[in-house]
Design a protein around this motif. Structure first.
Motif, PDB file in Angstrom:
ATOM      1  N   GLU A  58       0.824  -1.207   0.000  1.00  0.00           N
ATOM      2  CA  GLU A  58       0.000   0.000   0.000  1.00  0.00           C
ATOM      3  C   GLU A  58       0.860   1.260   0.000  1.00  0.00           C
ATOM      4  O   GLU A  58       0.541   2.252  -0.650  1.00  0.00           O
ATOM      5  N   THR A  91      -5.572  -1.017  -2.286  1.00  0.00           N
ATOM      6  CA  THR A  91      -5.376   0.334  -2.805  1.00  0.00           C
ATOM      7  C   THR A  91      -6.455   0.690  -3.828  1.00  0.00           C
ATOM      8  O   THR A  91      -6.537   0.091  -4.891  1.00  0.00           O
ATOM      9  N   GLU A  92      -7.262   1.676  -3.491  1.00  0.00           N
ATOM     10  CA  GLU A  92      -8.251   2.202  -4.435  1.00  0.00           C
ATOM     11  C   GLU A  92      -7.651   3.351  -5.234  1.00  0.00           C
ATOM     12  O   GLU A  92      -7.827   3.440  -6.448  1.00  0.00           O
ATOM     13  N   SER A  93      -6.953   4.240  -4.550  1.00  0.00           N
ATOM     14  CA  SER A  93      -6.262   5.361  -5.190  1.00  0.00           C
ATOM     15  C   SER A  93      -4.879   5.492  -4.566  1.00  0.00           C
ATOM     16  O   SER A  93      -4.696   5.167  -3.388  1.00  0.00           O
ATOM     17  N   ASP A 148      -1.379  10.789  -9.834  1.00  0.00           N
ATOM     18  CA  ASP A 148      -2.322  10.056  -9.006  1.00  0.00           C
ATOM     19  C   ASP A 148      -3.023   8.988  -9.833  1.00  0.00           C
ATOM     20  O   ASP A 148      -3.267   9.167 -11.037  1.00  0.00           O
ATOM     21  N   LYS A 150      -6.369   6.144  -9.897  1.00  0.00           N
ATOM     22  CA  LYS A 150      -7.673   5.782  -9.326  1.00  0.00           C
ATOM     23  C   LYS A 150      -8.251   4.659 -10.161  1.00  0.00           C
ATOM     24  O   LYS A 150      -8.280   4.742 -11.389  1.00  0.00           O
ATOM     25  N   THR A 207      -0.708   5.006  -0.763  1.00  0.00           N
ATOM     26  CA  THR A 207      -2.154   4.834  -0.904  1.00  0.00           C
ATOM     27  C   THR A 207      -2.882   6.021  -0.284  1.00  0.00           C
ATOM     28  O   THR A 207      -2.648   6.362   0.878  1.00  0.00           O
ATOM     29  N   THR A 208      -3.739   6.636  -1.061  1.00  0.00           N
ATOM     30  CA  THR A 208      -4.504   7.790  -0.580  1.00  0.00           C
ATOM     31  C   THR A 208      -5.948   7.436  -0.264  1.00  0.00           C
ATOM     32  O   THR A 208      -6.631   8.169   0.430  1.00  0.00           O
ATOM     33  N   GLN A 209      -6.424   6.303  -0.804  1.00  0.00           N
ATOM     34  CA  GLN A 209      -7.775   5.837  -0.506  1.00  0.00           C
ATOM     35  C   GLN A 209      -7.783   4.316  -0.557  1.00  0.00           C
ATOM     36  O   GLN A 209      -7.300   3.717  -1.526  1.00  0.00           O
ATOM     37  N   TYR A 210      -8.317   3.695   0.484  1.00  0.00           N
ATOM     38  CA  TYR A 210      -8.346   2.240   0.547  1.00  0.00           C
ATOM     39  C   TYR A 210      -9.629   1.701  -0.071  1.00  0.00           C
ATOM     40  O   TYR A 210     -10.694   2.318   0.008  1.00  0.00           O
ATOM     41  N   ALA A 211      -9.503   0.531  -0.680  1.00  0.00           N
ATOM     42  CA  ALA A 211     -10.642  -0.093  -1.342  1.00  0.00           C
ATOM     43  C   ALA A 211     -11.530  -0.807  -0.329  1.00  0.00           C
ATOM     44  O   ALA A 211     -11.069  -1.288   0.703  1.00  0.00           O
ATOM     45  N   SER A 212     -12.788  -0.886  -0.634  1.00  0.00           N
ATOM     46  CA  SER A 212     -13.728  -1.670   0.159  1.00  0.00           C
ATOM     47  C   SER A 212     -14.584  -2.475  -0.800  1.00  0.00           C
ATOM     48  O   SER A 212     -15.044  -1.966  -1.819  1.00  0.00           O
TER      49      SER A 212
END
Length: 287
Positions: A58, A91-93, A148, A150, A207-212
């Protein structure tokens, strides 16, 4: 007070002088030959999906080398050595930074492909994204790109054949320092660098946004997660870890290979140890 002012000016001149002396070799004319590229239309694989992808954490920073042992793929710009990576399933973003050291009159000239989960190109980061940073007392001159991602699962780095041999001219560090201090410009030549097909880079991932996602989401199968497994491992998990171990050893990253080996054994991939030993032997035979 006069002594103090004179002392400050002396320090400024000394600082400029040190930079000039340390980096005077940078201003030499480019006379080196370009590293050889793969043959036209050469390729290890028929599609990007068949490349071997190195798993990313991440957040991490890693040194990456492209040389004549790297995988060859026939990109739109022509055949090139390449390195391929897969982002963590968490990692989403992410924010990515790539730094290329400019030295000995040369600098690696990359393109970066960002792929979605279906291995389709969603963005291409070209040479235009890389900005020059002049050297100072703590670091050499560099090309740096920040971007970045995404909904990106894969990243492929390679050289743009069409730009190879073109030149980059940057202000001499001594000039940058003199301008900063408001002093007269020194009589130095600006460094010139050629874009080349191979080289080293420093890449950092944050990682700036985590996936769910739900437990049955297909993204889980695209990047096996470390977990206990009492049943037989899926074939795509076996293939993934085999490739990842071989790639890590080929990059001389034994620590990463050992970590992948431990994860594979926890998943019940019993032949991972043999893959590790075979890859180590093959790497030693090359040296």
């Amino acid at each position: 007070m006069n002594f103090c002012c004179k002392n400050k000016i002396s320090i400024k001149y000394l600082s400029v002088a040190i930079v000039t002396i340390l980096l005077s070799g940078c201003s030499a004319s480019v006379t080196q030959e370009l590293p050889l590229m793969p043959a036209d239309n050469a390729s290890c694989c028929e599609s990007l999906k068949q490349l071997s992808f190195v798993p990313l954490k991440e957040t991490e920073a890693l040194n990456v080398s492209l040389d004549n042992h790297s995988a060859v793929f026939n990109f739109d710009e022509g055949s090139s050595y390449s390195k391929s990576f897969v982002f963590s399933p968490r990692t989403e973003s992410a924010h990515v930074t790539i730094k290329l050291v400019m030295q000995n009159g040369q600098v690696f000239s990359p393109n970066v492909l960002l792929l979605n989960k279906n291995y389709e190109v969603v963005e291409k980061v070209t040479y235009r994204k890389f900005k020059t940073q002049s050297a100072d007392l703590t670091k050499p001159s560099q090309l740096v790109a920040n971007f970045d991602t995404k909904n990106v699962r894969y990243m492929v780095i390679y050289a743009d054949r069409r730009k190879l041999g073109s030149k980059i001219v940057i202000p001499h560090p001594a000039k940058v320092r003199a301008k900063e201090f408001g002093e007269p410009m020194p009589m130095v030549t600006d460094p010139v660098y050629q874009r080349v097909a191979v080289g080293k880079l420093i890449m950092s991932i944050h990682t700036t946004q985590y996936a769910s996602y739900a437990s049955d989401d297909e993204r889980l199968s695209s990047y096996p997660i470390k977990a206990s497994n009492s049943g037989n491992p899926q074939q795509e998990s076996v293939t993934f870890y085999h490739q990842a171990i071989r790639t890590a050893i080929a990059d001389n990253d034994v620590d990463k290979a050992m970590g992948l080996l431990r994860d594979a054994e926890q998943l019940g991939i019993t032949d991972a140890d043999q893959v590790f030993r075979d890859a180590m032997k093959a790497q030693l035979d090359k040296q």
